[in-house]
Design a protein around this motif. Structure first.
Motif, PDB file in Angstrom:
ATOM      1  N   LYS A  25      16.732 -45.317   8.630  1.00  0.00           N
ATOM      2  CA  LYS A  25      17.880 -44.299   8.227  1.00  0.00           C
ATOM      3  C   LYS A  25      18.226 -43.861   6.773  1.00  0.00           C
ATOM      4  O   LYS A  25      19.400 -42.761   7.347  1.00  0.00           O
ATOM      5  N   LEU A  26      17.620 -44.252   5.719  1.00  0.00           N
ATOM      6  CA  LEU A  26      17.801 -43.704   5.144  1.00  0.00           C
ATOM      7  C   LEU A  26      17.842 -41.870   5.034  1.00  0.00           C
ATOM      8  O   LEU A  26      19.305 -40.800   4.082  1.00  0.00           O
ATOM      9  N   ALA A  27      16.554 -41.793   5.923  1.00  0.00           N
ATOM     10  CA  ALA A  27      16.188 -40.216   5.892  1.00  0.00           C
ATOM     11  C   ALA A  27      17.630 -39.476   6.994  1.00  0.00           C
ATOM     12  O   ALA A  27      17.760 -38.229   6.733  1.00  0.00           O
ATOM     13  N   GLU A  28      17.829 -40.133   8.218  1.00  0.00           N
ATOM     14  CA  GLU A  28      19.155 -39.894   8.473  1.00  0.00           C
ATOM     15  C   GLU A  28      20.269 -39.544   7.944  1.00  0.00           C
ATOM     16  O   GLU A  28      20.758 -38.808   8.628  1.00  0.00           O
ATOM     17  N   CYS A  29      20.493 -39.884   6.986  1.00  0.00           N
ATOM     18  CA  CYS A  29      22.153 -39.872   6.829  1.00  0.00           C
ATOM     19  C   CYS A  29      21.622 -38.993   5.138  1.00  0.00           C
ATOM     20  O   CYS A  29      22.968 -38.636   4.823  1.00  0.00           O
ATOM     21  N   LYS A  30      20.274 -38.793   4.606  1.00  0.00           N
ATOM     22  CA  LYS A  30      20.524 -38.214   3.329  1.00  0.00           C
ATOM     23  C   LYS A  30      20.802 -36.880   3.438  1.00  0.00           C
ATOM     24  O   LYS A  30      20.736 -36.485   4.358  1.00  0.00           O
ATOM     25  N   THR A  31      21.378 -36.695   2.579  1.00  0.00           N
ATOM     26  CA  THR A  31      21.588 -34.416   2.436  1.00  0.00           C
ATOM     27  C   THR A  31      20.777 -34.145   0.970  1.00  0.00           C
ATOM     28  O   THR A  31      20.327 -35.084  -0.154  1.00  0.00           O
ATOM     29  N   SER A  32      20.130 -33.283   1.037  1.00  0.00           N
ATOM     30  CA  SER A  32      18.943 -33.178   0.197  1.00  0.00           C
ATOM     31  C   SER A  32      19.751 -31.020  -0.077  1.00  0.00           C
ATOM     32  O   SER A  32      20.568 -30.171   0.501  1.00  0.00           O
ATOM     33  N   SER A  33      19.605 -31.349  -1.620  1.00  0.00           N
ATOM     34  CA  SER A  33      20.172 -30.177  -2.073  1.00  0.00           C
ATOM     35  C   SER A  33      18.732 -29.426  -3.346  1.00  0.00           C
ATOM     36  O   SER A  33      18.515 -30.144  -4.358  1.00  0.00           O
ATOM     37  N   ILE A  34      19.212 -28.007  -3.417  1.00  0.00           N
ATOM     38  CA  ILE A  34      18.774 -27.511  -4.084  1.00  0.00           C
ATOM     39  C   ILE A  34      19.433 -27.432  -5.631  1.00  0.00           C
ATOM     40  O   ILE A  34      21.329 -26.675  -5.399  1.00  0.00           O
ATOM     41  N   ILE A  35      20.058 -27.823  -6.899  1.00  0.00           N
ATOM     42  CA  ILE A  35      20.112 -27.781  -8.318  1.00  0.00           C
ATOM     43  C   ILE A  35      20.025 -26.681  -8.999  1.00  0.00           C
ATOM     44  O   ILE A  35      18.887 -27.173  -9.584  1.00  0.00           O
ATOM     45  N   LYS A  36      20.273 -25.837  -9.493  1.00  0.00           N
ATOM     46  CA  LYS A  36      20.375 -24.566 -10.105  1.00  0.00           C
ATOM     47  C   LYS A  36      20.018 -25.349 -11.718  1.00  0.00           C
ATOM     48  O   LYS A  36      21.019 -26.090 -12.245  1.00  0.00           O
ATOM     49  N   LYS A  37      19.392 -24.611 -12.869  1.00  0.00           N
ATOM     50  CA  LYS A  37      20.018 -24.533 -13.920  1.00  0.00           C
ATOM     51  C   LYS A  37      20.511 -24.647 -14.180  1.00  0.00           C
ATOM     52  O   LYS A  37      21.512 -23.527 -14.221  1.00  0.00           O
TER      53      LYS A  37
END
Length: 226
Positions: A25-37
């Motif tokens: 369920k967690l995997a379905e609702c999470k959003t992933s992103s790259i944060i630059k230095k």
């Protein structure tokens, strides 16, 4: 980004209490992103409507003082969570989170976190223990600032950076803070920090290679820190 059940954050954080169905369920609702230095994950005063999972990279948690100086409260490494205190207390963030290197971060919305709170007692207990641990670290940092000399705090911080984040192949500290950031971490003026680093370099405790710092005598640093 990998699966939640195989993630480093699950291994080291409150998420280790979740079962397979909860992780799906967690995997379905999470959003992933790259944060630059240099970019913000969130800023002081922002509403934090969830928690951030740090999967890759290191960030600093800092507070801007009235005179405009950036006071670093602590560093956050992979496997840790951000934002849980503000989310649970329903208050704006009291610190800013800024990437010290390129990062991979996942965000879990508050609604899903609170649902896990209601249905998984061990998850709730783990989260509370984490928050209590953060408060303990903050109080110890305040004691260090008020009772230790700047020289002792610098030695203590250099040891912390090597032991917590490791070294590069050339022996330098992997986490390369600017002199201003290092000064903000030990609670002193940048000029004082630069002068102390030069003193440490002259007596062989460290070696300065440009902006890099190599610890040469860890035992003597420990004696100064203690």
């Amino acid at each position: 980004m990998g699966k939640c059940e195989q993630c480093i954050v699950r291994e080291f954080s409150s998420l280790k209490a979740l079962n397979k169905d909860e992780l799906v369920k967690l995997a379905e609702c999470k959003t992933s992103s790259i944060i630059k230095k240099g970019d913000y994950i969130f800023e002081e005063g922002d509403s934090v409507n969830g928690i951030y999972c740090i999967t890759v990279g290191v960030c600093k948690l800092s507070k801007l003082s009235p005179n405009g100086k950036d006071q670093i409260v602590r560093l956050v490494k992979p496997g840790e969570l951000l934002g849980q205190r503000s989310m649970i207390s329903d208050e704006p963030a009291n610190l800013s989170a800024v990437a010290l290197e390129d990062m991979e971060v996942c965000f879990i919305p508050k609604s899903e976190v609170m649902n896990m709170f209601d249905n998984n007692n061990q998850f709730s207990m783990n989260m509370m223990k984490t928050i209590c641990g953060d408060l303990k670290d903050a109080s110890e940092h305040m004691v260090s600032i008020s009772q230790k000399t700047v020289k002792e705090r610098l030695a203590e911080t250099l040891i912390y950076l090597e032991e917590s984040f490791g070294k590069n192949k050339d022996g330098s500290l992997r986490i390369q803070l600017s002199r201003e950031e290092l000064a903000g971490m030990i609670g002193t003026a940048t000029e004082s920090c630069i002068r102390l680093l030069s003193d440490f370099n002259k007596i062989g405790l460290i070696e300065l290679i440009g902006k890099k710092i190599v610890i040469k005598d860890l035992n003597k640093l420990r004696r100064i820190a203690d």
